[in-house]
Design an enzyme around this catalytic site. Sequence first.
Site, mmCIF file in Angstrom:
data_model
loop_
_atom_site.group_PDB
_atom_site.id
_atom_site.type_symbol
_atom_site.label_atom_id
_atom_site.label_comp_id
_atom_site.label_asym_id
_atom_site.label_seq_id
_atom_site.Cartn_x
_atom_site.Cartn_y
_atom_site.Cartn_z
ATOM 1 N N PRO A 88 0.810 -1.227 0.000
ATOM 2 C CA PRO A 88 0.000 0.000 0.000
ATOM 3 C C PRO A 88 0.840 1.272 0.000
ATOM 4 O O PRO A 88 0.322 2.353 -0.253
ATOM 5 C CB PRO A 88 -0.832 -0.117 1.282
ATOM 6 C CG PRO A 88 -0.085 -1.059 2.150
ATOM 7 C CD PRO A 88 0.594 -2.022 1.226
ATOM 8 N N GLU A 115 2.882 -7.020 8.314
ATOM 9 C CA GLU A 115 3.212 -5.596 8.337
ATOM 10 C C GLU A 115 4.174 -5.211 7.212
ATOM 11 O O GLU A 115 4.688 -4.107 7.181
ATOM 12 C CB GLU A 115 3.847 -5.228 9.692
ATOM 13 C CG GLU A 115 2.912 -5.361 10.880
ATOM 14 C CD GLU A 115 1.679 -4.484 10.738
ATOM 15 O OE1 GLU A 115 1.838 -3.286 10.432
ATOM 16 O OE2 GLU A 115 0.562 -4.986 10.941
ATOM 17 N N ARG A 153 -3.278 -7.713 -20.807
ATOM 18 C CA ARG A 153 -4.133 -7.165 -21.854
ATOM 19 C C ARG A 153 -3.326 -6.406 -22.905
ATOM 20 O O ARG A 153 -3.787 -6.187 -24.013
ATOM 21 C CB ARG A 153 -5.192 -6.239 -21.250
ATOM 22 C CG ARG A 153 -6.207 -6.960 -20.389
ATOM 23 C CD ARG A 153 -7.199 -5.965 -19.777
ATOM 24 N NE ARG A 153 -7.962 -5.271 -20.791
ATOM 25 C CZ ARG A 153 -9.067 -5.729 -21.366
ATOM 26 N NH1 ARG A 153 -9.534 -6.927 -21.033
ATOM 27 N NH2 ARG A 153 -9.700 -5.026 -22.287
ATOM 28 N N ASP A 168 -9.745 0.785 -24.794
ATOM 29 C CA ASP A 168 -10.029 0.755 -23.361
ATOM 30 C C ASP A 168 -9.940 2.147 -22.752
ATOM 31 O O ASP A 168 -9.302 3.059 -23.285
ATOM 32 C CB ASP A 168 -9.027 -0.154 -22.634
ATOM 33 C CG ASP A 168 -9.379 -1.628 -22.798
ATOM 34 O OD1 ASP A 168 -10.516 -1.915 -23.202
ATOM 35 O OD2 ASP A 168 -8.514 -2.475 -22.523
#
Length: 432
Positions: A88, A115, A153, A168
């Site tokens: 993150p 963590e 893709r 897209d």
Amino acid sequence: MQYDIITIFPEFFESVLSYGVISRAIDNKTIAVNLHDLRKYTEDKHKSVDDKPYGGGSGMLMMPEPISKAIEDVKDSKKKSIVVYTSPTGEKLNDKTVNELSEYEQVVILCGRYEGIDERIKELYVDREISIGDFVLSGGEHAAGIIVDSVSRNIKGVLGNESSAADDSFKNGLLEHPQYTRPEIFKNIEVPPVLLSGHHKEVDKWRKRESIKKTFENMEEILDGSSLDKEEYEYLGKLQEEYSKNFKVYIALIHYPVYNKDLKKIVTAFTNLDAHDIARAGKTYGVKKLYLVNPVSDQRELVKRVIDHWTIGPGVNFNPSRKEALEIVEVNESIEEIVNDIEIIEKIRPKVVVTDARIKSEMVGYNKLREKIFNDDIPFLILFGTGWGLIEEVINSADYILKPIKGYNDFNHLSVRSAAAIILDRLLSSKI
């Protein structure tokens, strides 16, 4: 393309890789996805991959030894390879990143857990740390699946129709236009007539405009990287006017009470340049009023004569745009007077925002204040100090103190009109 995913839950990917485009690409050998169980690289009988962090703290940390062995085992030195760590705290995954990853022959993906991982692994092995959003998941396996899907893709042969990827969302800096299929009327909603017309140029024009509109409404900031012709850019301008933000921002140039360089409270004099330039910036960014505050009556009369010259006097025809800018200017005696004026106009007392070049313990950032201005249905009054800045009493009584404008060095001596223009641009400008 070869993916090598290092994880403590290889079984997580059974369903992720078993359906749709990715499954077909694996079956066709267009891509290869290899799963590596991190626990197989441990040496203790418990197959431990985590331990307590040095220095204390909650949670567990993934140990460096098993990860090091796994990466060294799976990374192919003969291929153009990259090691990605899902976390993150990494850079945001976007279309640019996806395109860059698709240029590699091998993508090694390390799935974070607990963590996180020992920092030394990042220093020694990780090439890019990637996040899929500003939120925390139980592990990096979800992100790894998204990376495999989005990157694949762009690999030739993965999609049945090679033009699909080019159409897209996010390609050319735009979201994809709305799509329709049969029937022509569904629950009283008709397919746009242009799509039934058979005029391909008109259809293409409609689709491009709808892409621009959809992007403007949902992800305005990515339009900055889009390629628009003159007509399309003019259409975007009309959208901006149509969807103009209804914020309530007032600004004031304060000549008293402010400091001199010895930090003594003084009154400063009006200058034409400050009044003109800040008024033009205010008008550009949609400010409702610019207040010029000075307790000295002679100063107020002087600036009123200047403003009258350009708004109702001989200067009107000479420079109409200056007239338009200076029409938002009002001359006042005190800060309290302008606060009361705004309260009469808006039927609620404004939130007062001060600017200062000095660091304070509690300050608000530009993104946070911009969010409040755009979303809270309340007026804001931003005070700009002349001289050496607003006095402490004014600063301490404000609702918000903006962080100082800062470059990448220690010099911090902007003119008030420069600072005002920068602050208004950060708080009120279009993201395009």
